[in-house]
Design an enzyme around this catalytic site. Sequence first.
Site, PDB file in Angstrom:
ATOM      1  N   LYS A  80      24.445  -5.732   0.375  1.00  0.00           N
ATOM      2  CA  LYS A  80      24.398  -6.899  -0.509  1.00  0.00           C
ATOM      3  C   LYS A  80      23.723  -8.032   0.251  1.00  0.00           C
ATOM      4  O   LYS A  80      23.913  -8.165   1.469  1.00  0.00           O
ATOM      5  CB  LYS A  80      25.834  -7.260  -0.896  1.00  0.00           C
ATOM      6  CG  LYS A  80      25.976  -8.395  -1.889  1.00  0.00           C
ATOM      7  CD  LYS A  80      27.458  -8.613  -2.183  1.00  0.00           C
ATOM      8  CE  LYS A  80      27.705  -9.762  -3.145  1.00  0.00           C
ATOM      9  NZ  LYS A  80      29.149  -9.945  -3.424  1.00  0.00           N
ATOM     10  N   SER A 155      30.265  -9.965  -8.319  1.00  0.00           N
ATOM     11  CA  SER A 155      28.955 -10.414  -7.906  1.00  0.00           C
ATOM     12  C   SER A 155      28.119  -9.331  -7.214  1.00  0.00           C
ATOM     13  O   SER A 155      26.905  -9.477  -7.100  1.00  0.00           O
ATOM     14  CB  SER A 155      29.110 -11.595  -6.954  1.00  0.00           C
ATOM     15  OG  SER A 155      29.758 -11.193  -5.765  1.00  0.00           O
ATOM     16  N   SER A 179      34.614  -8.797  -6.818  1.00  0.00           N
ATOM     17  CA  SER A 179      33.155  -8.608  -6.779  1.00  0.00           C
ATOM     18  C   SER A 179      32.675  -7.235  -6.322  1.00  0.00           C
ATOM     19  O   SER A 179      31.484  -6.955  -6.418  1.00  0.00           O
ATOM     20  CB  SER A 179      32.522  -9.680  -5.899  1.00  0.00           C
ATOM     21  OG  SER A 179      32.461 -10.894  -6.588  1.00  0.00           O
TER      22      SER A 179
END
Lengths: 489, 100
Positions: A80, A155, A179
């Site tokens: 990420k 997210s 997330s």
Amino acid sequence: MPPPKDWTLSELRELLDKGSISSVEITQHYLQRIEKYNSNLNTFISVIRDQALILAELADKRIANKDNVLPLTGIPIALKDNILMKDVGATAGSKFLKDFVSPYHSTVAKKLLDAGAVIVGKTNCDEFAMGSSNENSAFGPVHNPWKHGFAPGGSSGGSAASVAARLVPAALGTDTGGSIRQPAAFCGVVGLKPTYGRVSRYGIIAFASSLDQVGPLTRTVKDNAMVYDSLCGHDPMDSTSSKHPNEITYKALDSVRDLKGLKIGFARELLTERIDPLIRDNVLASIEIYAKLGAVITDVSLPHLDYGIACYYVLAPAEASANLARYDGIRFTARSPRSMNVEDTYAKSRSEGFGPEVKRRILLGTFVLSTGYYDTFYLKAQKVRSLIRQDFMNAFQNVDVILTPTTPSPAFPLGSKNENPLDMYLSDAFTVPVPIAGLPGISIPSGFTNDSRPMGIQLIGKPFAEKTLFETAYSFEQETLFHERVPTL
Amino acid sequence: MTPLTKSDIKKIARLAQLEIDDSELDQKLSEFNRILSFTEKLASANVDQIKPTQFVSEETKTPLSEDKVKPSLDQELVFQNAPDRQDFFFKVPRMIGEEK
């Protein structure tokens, strides 16, 4: 080279160990898929093709020489974009960090590289990990591989969608209020948020430090355990990282655990009218499957979970408002060209650099910490945090694992919740209590809607009981085989 | 709690070093009040005798590192992301003695 297949990480491991495929071949295969599908899905912010191929060559040498070959040696993996890898960009989904280049490795990136993993790129995410749909990214939303135009969750939406679309066999995400687990559910993959302190946060772009935790997203439970084992451990660079002894969890998944006698807690009070009936039916069917597998389903009460969202949206913005004060237009972010003095440099750079959701949370956090409101909001939320944790600890006196839906609904269309931030926040109702209590939680695929949108269930464990979570999840996965379904891209 | 006003929002924005355009003030204010009224739900929780939790850890005290000099980041790496610099200094607009 065998024809491109729907490999899992564990299958790739076997092929590499047998020498029937090389890491370079595997890496090229995934890089080609990224090239082919990324323009449509938008899951990657950056792809480090050349570095990845060098890492793959090194891994192949390591495998050929039988030199400390570990579960991830030669395996492509994505990070990420809020996880630092030295000399590679890290935007955290923000245009404020558009040109930022990491001066050092995060501990997790270092651990992956030391294990011989092949990092192929950085995945899209909501700005500073704040969001539940990936629409808060400055680099555009990610599309759900199962249904274009639908949210992948957030997210860590880019990580979850990349794994679901078979653009990488595994990816790392971060989880502050859900997330990792919420996008895992939306994309039909496995996502683990480890116990707080299990994985080092050093080199992770901080959102809310008392809640943030790194974890893996993968296609299968065993793959997840293989990545998790490689990440966890004490790190002197993170004072909150735990000294709890490490364990190898993935080997326990060589065989399916008999769940006879395992006590699974279920809180019926959580199935309110706010839950989509599809999810309600799915979680009840999942409970049936566990009962069939021999688990004892036990009613538990978690009365304070109803305060979870309210508690989270005081604590997380408060911590974020402090953490994001470092982005000042002076040291490592873009500076507004309109800056005429120092105050301007701060305010104008921040106003131009941050997106609307990040500003909203900074304002909210600043407010709840301000004079006159601290006790009413922040201190009160910290006390409610104790109550939520106590609910879980009481329940765990009688059960081994707690089962909930991961999300109140399956993936929703992009744009459908933008008008109302609070509606978006409520999609984290089942995931936020877990980091509030510092517990480990895993989301696993539990079925599909008629229009092929995945659904997920969440298993919550006692502190440091990741192995039990994996075993419990693995039995369900091997019984249901939802992980074998492939999205049509 | 009484809903916040435009001047409250402006004050919070100043504390947070953010600018809010007058044209978006109404919308920000209504969003903000809606979120705050939701968090007011916390008021109904009975927290008598309950201690606050800052974070969840098995550590009972703050771990201290040894007081020993260790290598740190190379200066060039630290400065590589600076929007403006002069040698190994972050360059900022004039701070003192400036005409407003």
